[in-house]
Design a protein around this motif. Sequence first.
Motif: not given
Length: 80
Positions: A55-79
Amino acid sequence: MSAEQTLKDQIIQKAWEDAEFKKQLLANPKAAVKDAFGIEIPDTIEVEAVEETANKYYLVIPQSPADAASINNVNGAAWE
Protein backbone atom coordinates in the motif's frame (compact mmCIF):
# COMPACT_ATOMS: atom_id res chain seq x y z
CA MET A 1 24.23 -1.51 -16.71
CA SER A 2 26.25 0.91 -14.58
CA ALA A 3 28.32 -0.20 -11.61
CA GLU A 4 26.06 1.91 -9.38
CA GLN A 5 22.92 0.14 -10.64
CA THR A 6 24.58 -3.27 -10.28
CA LEU A 7 25.44 -2.47 -6.65
CA LYS A 8 21.88 -1.30 -5.97
CA ASP A 9 20.56 -4.55 -7.43
CA GLN A 10 22.95 -6.57 -5.22
CA ILE A 11 21.85 -4.65 -2.12
CA ILE A 12 18.17 -5.24 -2.91
CA GLN A 13 18.74 -8.95 -3.59
CA LYS A 14 20.62 -9.36 -0.30
CA ALA A 15 17.84 -7.55 1.59
CA TRP A 16 15.27 -9.95 0.09
CA GLU A 17 17.34 -12.98 1.11
CA ASP A 18 18.78 -11.89 4.48
CA ALA A 19 16.36 -10.56 7.11
CA GLU A 20 19.14 -9.33 9.41
CA PHE A 21 20.82 -7.41 6.60
CA LYS A 22 17.47 -5.86 5.65
CA LYS A 23 16.90 -4.80 9.25
CA GLN A 24 20.36 -3.19 9.43
CA LEU A 25 19.92 -1.61 5.99
CA LEU A 26 16.70 0.09 7.08
CA ALA A 27 18.23 1.24 10.38
CA ASN A 28 21.71 2.27 9.19
CA PRO A 29 22.24 1.94 5.43
CA LYS A 30 25.87 3.08 5.40
CA ALA A 31 26.91 0.55 8.04
CA ALA A 32 24.96 -2.22 6.32
CA VAL A 33 26.61 -1.56 2.95
CA LYS A 34 30.05 -1.34 4.54
CA ASP A 35 29.56 -4.57 6.52
CA ALA A 36 28.09 -6.56 3.63
CA PHE A 37 30.01 -5.20 0.64
CA GLY A 38 33.09 -3.52 2.10
CA ILE A 39 32.10 -0.17 0.58
CA GLU A 40 32.44 2.89 2.75
CA ILE A 41 30.04 5.66 1.78
CA PRO A 42 31.55 9.12 2.36
CA ASP A 43 30.10 11.38 5.06
CA THR A 44 29.22 13.87 2.33
CA ILE A 45 26.65 11.44 0.93
CA GLU A 46 23.36 10.85 2.72
CA VAL A 47 21.64 7.48 2.23
CA GLU A 48 18.11 6.60 3.24
CA ALA A 49 16.68 3.11 2.83
CA VAL A 50 12.91 2.66 2.78
CA GLU A 51 10.77 -0.38 2.11
CA GLU A 52 7.81 -0.38 -0.22
CA THR A 53 4.72 -2.28 0.85
CA ALA A 54 1.56 -3.34 -0.93
CA ASN A 55 0.00 0.00 0.00
CA LYS A 56 2.98 2.35 -0.06
CA TYR A 57 5.19 3.11 -3.04
CA TYR A 58 8.11 5.50 -3.51
CA LEU A 59 8.91 7.37 -6.68
CA VAL A 60 12.55 8.43 -6.78
CA ILE A 61 13.26 11.37 -9.05
CA PRO A 62 16.96 11.39 -9.95
CA GLN A 63 18.97 14.59 -10.17
CA SER A 64 18.47 16.37 -13.47
CA PRO A 65 21.39 15.78 -15.85
CA ALA A 66 21.50 19.55 -16.44
CA ASP A 67 21.86 20.16 -12.71
CA ALA A 68 24.48 17.44 -12.35
CA ALA A 69 26.53 18.88 -15.20
CA SER A 70 26.50 22.36 -13.68
CA ILE A 71 27.81 21.25 -10.29
CA ASN A 72 31.49 20.48 -9.80
CA ASN A 73 31.10 17.49 -7.48
CA VAL A 74 34.42 15.80 -6.75
CA ASN A 75 32.71 12.70 -5.35
CA GLY A 76 30.38 12.31 -8.31
CA ALA A 77 27.10 10.49 -8.05
CA ALA A 78 28.61 7.05 -7.48
CA TRP A 79 29.89 5.91 -4.12
CA GLU A 80 31.09 2.45 -4.96
